[in-house]
Design a protein around this motif. Sequence first.
Motif, short mmCIF file in Angstrom:
data_model
loop_
_atom_site.label_atom_id
_atom_site.label_comp_id
_atom_site.label_asym_id
_atom_site.label_seq_id
_atom_site.Cartn_x
_atom_site.Cartn_y
_atom_site.Cartn_z
N LEU A 200 0.89 -1.15 -0.03
CA LEU A 200 -0.12 0.12 -0.04
C LEU A 200 0.99 1.09 -0.01
N GLU A 201 2.20 0.98 0.21
CA GLU A 201 3.07 2.04 0.24
C GLU A 201 2.66 3.22 1.35
N LEU A 202 2.47 2.50 2.64
CA LEU A 202 2.16 3.51 3.69
C LEU A 202 3.47 4.22 4.06
N ASP A 203 3.05 5.78 4.47
CA ASP A 203 4.20 6.45 4.90
C ASP A 203 4.38 6.12 6.64
N GLN A 204 5.44 6.69 7.06
CA GLN A 204 5.63 6.55 8.48
C GLN A 204 4.38 6.85 9.44
N ASP A 205 3.72 8.19 9.05
CA ASP A 205 2.51 8.78 9.92
C ASP A 205 1.44 7.68 9.71
N GLN A 206 1.18 7.00 8.70
CA GLN A 206 0.27 5.94 8.28
C GLN A 206 0.58 4.83 9.33
N ILE A 207 1.68 4.34 9.41
CA ILE A 207 2.08 3.06 10.09
C ILE A 207 1.83 3.46 11.50
N VAL A 208 2.34 4.55 12.14
CA VAL A 208 1.96 4.82 13.53
C VAL A 208 0.41 5.08 13.60
N LEU A 209 -0.30 5.47 12.91
CA LEU A 209 -1.70 5.66 13.08
C LEU A 209 -2.33 4.01 12.95
N TRP A 210 -1.64 3.27 12.11
CA TRP A 210 -2.31 1.67 12.17
C TRP A 210 -1.87 1.05 13.31
N ASP A 211 -0.57 1.46 13.85
CA ASP A 211 -0.20 0.49 14.95
C ASP A 211 -1.09 0.96 16.21
N GLY A 212 -1.49 2.29 16.27
CA GLY A 212 -2.62 2.73 17.18
C GLY A 212 -3.80 1.88 17.03
N LEU A 213 -4.33 1.90 15.85
CA LEU A 213 -5.61 1.21 15.45
C LEU A 213 -5.71 -0.28 16.01
#
Length: 138
Positions: free
Chosen positions: A25-38
């Motif tokens: 999905l080519e997630l950026d670092q901010d998205q990875i952090v959000l995903w980890d929170g989810l």
Amino acid sequence: VGPLPGEAEDPCLPGAAQRIVTDFLELDQDQIVLWDGLLADREAAAQPVREAVAAVQAELEALLADENPDPAEVGDLVIQRRDLGSELAEIQRAYVEGFELMLSDEQLDRYIFVRRAEQAQPLFPPFRIMDLLPPHWR
């Protein structure tokens, strides 16, 4: 399209699976952090519900082990288990919705592609047997 997993990486392991999804999905670092929170939020919400399901299931099994279980008690436990299952489904739904909301339009299109491909997967072997899909070559 992002890179596919390497031969040595087992996509069934959670860490590898998350890396593969992130890369595809080519997630950026901010998205990875959000995903980890989810993921953390989902686990925190689901764990007590899973424990309640296990307790209700154990109680139901103990009740059914009796020679003459009380049908009303059995019914109550079955309803409790159903309701807890619905609660788990809602927790999962909220997690997926949160994940989808953090994606760009292009990333969401890729995610939807994977969801559709997963639904079509049972069709691949019959189509391959009938020579309607190209053979696998290595």
